[in-house]
Design an enzyme around this catalytic site. Structure first.
Site, short mmCIF file in Angstrom:
data_model
loop_
_atom_site.label_atom_id
_atom_site.label_comp_id
_atom_site.label_asym_id
_atom_site.label_seq_id
_atom_site.Cartn_x
_atom_site.Cartn_y
_atom_site.Cartn_z
CB CYS A 65 -86.39 44.89 -122.49
SG CYS A 65 -87.18 43.28 -122.40
CG HIS A 98 -89.81 29.96 -102.68
ND1 HIS A 98 -91.10 29.53 -102.87
CD2 HIS A 98 -89.75 30.42 -101.40
CE1 HIS A 98 -91.79 29.71 -101.75
NE2 HIS A 98 -90.99 30.25 -100.86
#
Length: 143
Positions: A65, A98
């Site tokens: 977006c 992570h």
């Protein structure tokens, strides 16, 4: 082949089309829309894409977006979605390594299309490291 969900709003339409074309030779891409530059409400497209990732119908997801914020916020309302807003390839890499991010959002109005492709490629080719990160990821969901 990995299955990838992709969705956008009107501001992300051009990038979605470019990214989709880039990926279709290597991945199966499911396009959840929007399908034009006409103004739309992004949740109408983000929720189905996020649901497909939650259900395992697609392995990963890409959202685009103007700022990347709205689509990311919407996707993260889903219990099993970890969507990271990424404007650099290094952020996409760390989000996968992570945080085991399963979706990313891209801010089309703030980065070049070439950089968007680099971010997507990094996201899709980076694996979750597990180990000490798994314990942290397990604590993200709030039931």
């Amino acid at each position: 082949m990995k299955k990838i969900a992709i969705a956008c709003d009107h501001a992300g339409f051009d990038y979605k089309e470019l990214i989709k074309k880039h990926l279709e030779e290597t991945y199966v891409v499911q396009d959840f829309g929007t399908y034009s530059k006409d103004s739309v409400d992004y949740p109408d497209f983000v929720h189905p894409a996020a649901t497909s990732v939650e259900k395992g119908e697609n392995e990963l997801g890409i959202l685009i977006c103007g700022s990347g914020q709205g689509v990311s916020i919407t996707a993260n309302k889903h219990q099993d979605i970890r969507c990271a807003l990424c404007w650099l390839p290094e952020l996409a890499e760390l989000a996968r390594q992570h945080n085991n991010a399963n979706m990313i959002s891209i801010p089309a109005r703030f980065i070049t299309s070439e950089l968007a492709i680099e971010i997507v490629d990094q996201f899709l080719t980076t694996d979750f490291e597990g180990g000490r990160h798994q314990n942290r990821v397990d604590k993200i969901a709030f039931c």
